[in-house]
Design an enzyme around this catalytic site. Structure first.
Site, PDB file in Angstrom:
ATOM      1  N   HIS A  25       0.857  -1.182   0.000  1.00  0.00           N
ATOM      2  CA  HIS A  25       0.000   0.000   0.000  1.00  0.00           C
ATOM      3  C   HIS A  25       0.895   1.234   0.000  1.00  0.00           C
ATOM      4  O   HIS A  25       2.078   1.140   0.320  1.00  0.00           O
ATOM      5  CB  HIS A  25      -0.910   0.013   1.239  1.00  0.00           C
ATOM      6  CG  HIS A  25      -0.119   0.032   2.518  1.00  0.00           C
ATOM      7  ND1 HIS A  25       0.296  -1.131   3.151  1.00  0.00           N
ATOM      8  CD2 HIS A  25       0.379   1.057   3.258  1.00  0.00           C
ATOM      9  CE1 HIS A  25       0.999  -0.816   4.229  1.00  0.00           C
ATOM     10  NE2 HIS A  25       1.068   0.519   4.313  1.00  0.00           N
ATOM     11  N   HIS A  69       5.402   6.320  -0.041  1.00  0.00           N
ATOM     12  CA  HIS A  69       6.215   5.157  -0.391  1.00  0.00           C
ATOM     13  C   HIS A  69       5.418   3.875  -0.187  1.00  0.00           C
ATOM     14  O   HIS A  69       4.359   3.879   0.434  1.00  0.00           O
ATOM     15  CB  HIS A  69       7.476   5.116   0.478  1.00  0.00           C
ATOM     16  CG  HIS A  69       7.165   4.839   1.923  1.00  0.00           C
ATOM     17  ND1 HIS A  69       6.698   5.817   2.779  1.00  0.00           N
ATOM     18  CD2 HIS A  69       7.227   3.693   2.655  1.00  0.00           C
ATOM     19  CE1 HIS A  69       6.497   5.287   3.979  1.00  0.00           C
ATOM     20  NE2 HIS A  69       6.798   3.999   3.937  1.00  0.00           N
TER      21      HIS A  69
END
Length: 182
Positions: free
Chosen positions: A36, A120
Site C-alpha cells: 500500500h 512510499h
C-alpha cells in the site's frame, strides 16, 4: 488497535511489487498482498478513537488524482539502511492529501507519526541485511516503475501483529471526488 491511512493498490500493482522480493539475505519482506502507499501512520488507539478518526476522515473533500510509482530507496542512512521502499513521485496532490488527513486526525485528538512525509510502499525491513546486497538491490531496481495509477480513494487500515507478520485489514474506505470535467 494499530491504525494507518493509505492508498490501497490494485492486484496488478501488488504483483509488480511482489516481483521485487528477493536477493537480500536477512531481509524481512512485506507480503505483496499487504502492499500500500502509506499516507499517515497513527499507531495504537482505542476503539472509540477509531470511530472519531473515521468520522473526521469522512469529512475530507478532495479530488481524485494520479500517482506514479517509480524507483527504490531506503530509510535510514545509506550505510545503515532500515527500510527498503518503492517510491511514489512527489506531487502537490499527494502532499496536500497527506496534510488534510493529518489535520483531520489531529482534530479529534489523535496523533500522527511526525517524521517527514514521503509517500512510499514499504518492501522490506533490512536492518540486519548486508549493506552490499542492499546497495546492489538499489542499483538493480533503480529504474523500477509501474503504469500511472489513478487514486480515487484512501483507506483507514488496522494492523494486527502475528508471530510471522502483520495482518492488515481495510476498516473504512473514503472516496475522493471525481475530477471536474471542462
Amino acid at each position: 488497535m494499530r491504525l494507518f491511512v493509505a492508498i490501497a493498490l490494485p492486484e496488478e500493482i501488488k504483483e509488480r511489487i511482489g516481483a521485487l522480493r528477493g536477493g537480500i539475505p536477512e531481509a524481512r519482506w512485506i507480503a505483496s498482498e499487504n502492499a500500500h502507499v502509506t499516507l499517515a501512520f497513527i499507531g495504537e488507539v482505542q476503539s472509540p478513537m477509531m470511530m472519531d478518526i473515521s468520522l473526521a476522515l469522512g469529512r475530507i473533500k478532495y479530488p481524485s488524482f494520479d500517482i506514479d510509482i517509480e524507483g527504490v530507496g531506503v530509510f535510514g542512512s545509506n550505510k545503515r539502511p532500515r527500510i527498503l521502499w518503492a517510491g511514489v513521485r512527489p506531487t502537490a496532490a499527494i502532499n496536500l492529501l497527506h496534510q488534510k488527513i493529518v489535520t483531520a486526525i489531529e482534530s479529534v485528538g489523535a496523533t500522527v507519526d511526525d517524521r517527514r512525509f514521503r509517500a512510499h510502499i514499504t518492501l522490506a525491513r533490512v536492518h540486519n541485511s548486508p549493506y552490499e546486497r542492499v546497495r546492489n538491490f538499489l542499483t538493480d531496481h533503480a529504474l523500477f516503475r509501474t503504469e500511472t495509477l489513478p487514486v480515487t480513494s484512501f483507506t483507514l487500515f488496522s494492523s494486527h501483529l502475528s508471530s510471522s507478520s502483520a495482518i492488515y485489514q481495510e476498516e473504512v474506505s473514503f472516496d475522493l471526488l471525481s475530477p471536474v470535467s471542462s
